[in-house]
Design a protein around this motif. Sequence first.
Motif, short mmCIF file in Angstrom:
data_model
loop_
_atom_site.label_atom_id
_atom_site.label_comp_id
_atom_site.label_asym_id
_atom_site.label_seq_id
_atom_site.Cartn_x
_atom_site.Cartn_y
_atom_site.Cartn_z
N ALA A 117 -6.25 -0.88 -3.29
CA ALA A 117 -7.54 -0.34 -2.86
C ALA A 117 -7.38 0.55 -1.63
O ALA A 117 -8.02 1.61 -1.53
N VAL A 118 -6.55 0.15 -0.69
CA VAL A 118 -6.30 0.97 0.49
C VAL A 118 -5.69 2.31 0.08
O VAL A 118 -6.11 3.37 0.56
N HIS B 85 -6.36 8.15 -0.96
CA HIS B 85 -6.21 9.21 -1.97
C HIS B 85 -7.54 9.91 -2.24
O HIS B 85 -7.59 11.13 -2.44
N HIS B 86 -8.63 9.16 -2.21
CA HIS B 86 -9.96 9.72 -2.51
C HIS B 86 -10.81 9.90 -1.24
O HIS B 86 -12.04 9.94 -1.32
N SER B 87 -10.15 10.04 -0.10
CA SER B 87 -10.89 10.05 1.17
C SER B 87 -11.86 11.22 1.31
O SER B 87 -12.82 11.14 2.07
N ALA C 50 -5.35 4.95 7.78
CA ALA C 50 -5.64 3.61 7.26
C ALA C 50 -5.15 2.59 8.28
O ALA C 50 -3.95 2.47 8.53
N LEU C 51 -6.08 1.89 8.89
CA LEU C 51 -5.77 0.87 9.88
C LEU C 51 -5.72 -0.48 9.17
O LEU C 51 -6.74 -1.04 8.77
N ALA D 75 0.83 -1.21 0.00
CA ALA D 75 0.00 0.00 0.00
C ALA D 75 0.87 1.25 0.00
O ALA D 75 0.53 2.25 -0.65
N ALA D 76 1.99 1.21 0.71
CA ALA D 76 2.90 2.36 0.73
C ALA D 76 3.44 2.63 -0.67
O ALA D 76 3.52 3.79 -1.11
N GLU D 77 3.82 1.57 -1.39
CA GLU D 77 4.32 1.74 -2.76
C GLU D 77 3.27 2.40 -3.65
O GLU D 77 3.58 3.30 -4.44
N GLU D 78 2.02 1.94 -3.53
CA GLU D 78 0.94 2.51 -4.34
C GLU D 78 0.66 3.96 -3.96
O GLU D 78 0.45 4.82 -4.83
#
Length: 314
Positions: free
Chosen positions: A183-184, A189-191, A72-73, A17-20
Amino acid sequence: MGKLLLTGVDGNLGGFAAEELLKLEPKENLIFCGYNPDSLKKYADMGIETHVTNFNNPDGLKEAFQNAEVVALISMPFVGVKRQNAHKNCVDAAKAAGVRQIVYTSLVNADDETNPSVEKKDHIYTEKYIQEQGLDYQFMRNSQYAEAMVTNYFTYAKMNAPLTNSQGDGLMAYISRKDCAKAVAYALHHSNEFSKKVWNINGLELMTISTFCAIGDVSTGNHVPFVNVTDEENYQIWDAMGVPRTTDGVFLKDSEAPFSSDGMVTFAQAIREGKMDIHTKDFTELTGATPISVRYMFDHQEEFQIGERHSKDN
């Protein structure tokens, strides 16, 4: 506007998720947290705000979350009261720090009271607790990681034996952990665009485990048929492999099954009983991408193994 905070970057899902997220957001907008200081160093060297966090202990969590608007948990890799308490500590700290929204990695059909999976109890507890605290949320209800079954397939291929468990002809939309991570990242990004949103993060198509194995056979040239057994026989198979029944047990180093058998057997039961056969286009709606297919994962199997446990359970 506060920053986007990603937990668990020292784990498998959190690392992907960090990479994305780094593809989507400037590093100045990000906070990365994990329990392993060594894993945070590369991000700190990039100029990203980082914090060492251990959700088993609430000390310092509020301070780590102070600059975050969205957290993000990534759910903990253990099961039961221990995981519930760890998640509660995270949510409490987020609320105390003034966090607006929590993105939580949950489980498909977590709110179905008839779902027998022991895993889902912790997920629905966490979902409800987030709601009770009055926090905004996005719940990422993930289908089963395909990597777990790809690794399992090769375990039986090496033994020249049929893949054996108790999920019968139940259907599952197997999804890559990398897609769950994507997805995370996109949810963060779209929060600002989604509020009180439940996403079903499913793979490309529903299939039985027999179909899954057949795809593996075509891709690899192996012959790994599926054989269904009872739940108790399934437990005995994992016992023989040295897999602990609960996450309080001892996990063998480099185990090809880094999960407790309680989780795996009751998950198989849930699949068999049709509790996991949810299939939506939510992943594509959120990310604009198509889920990675099971065939692609077998064709590139070295990239889609379950890997080691990365957890701090104490």
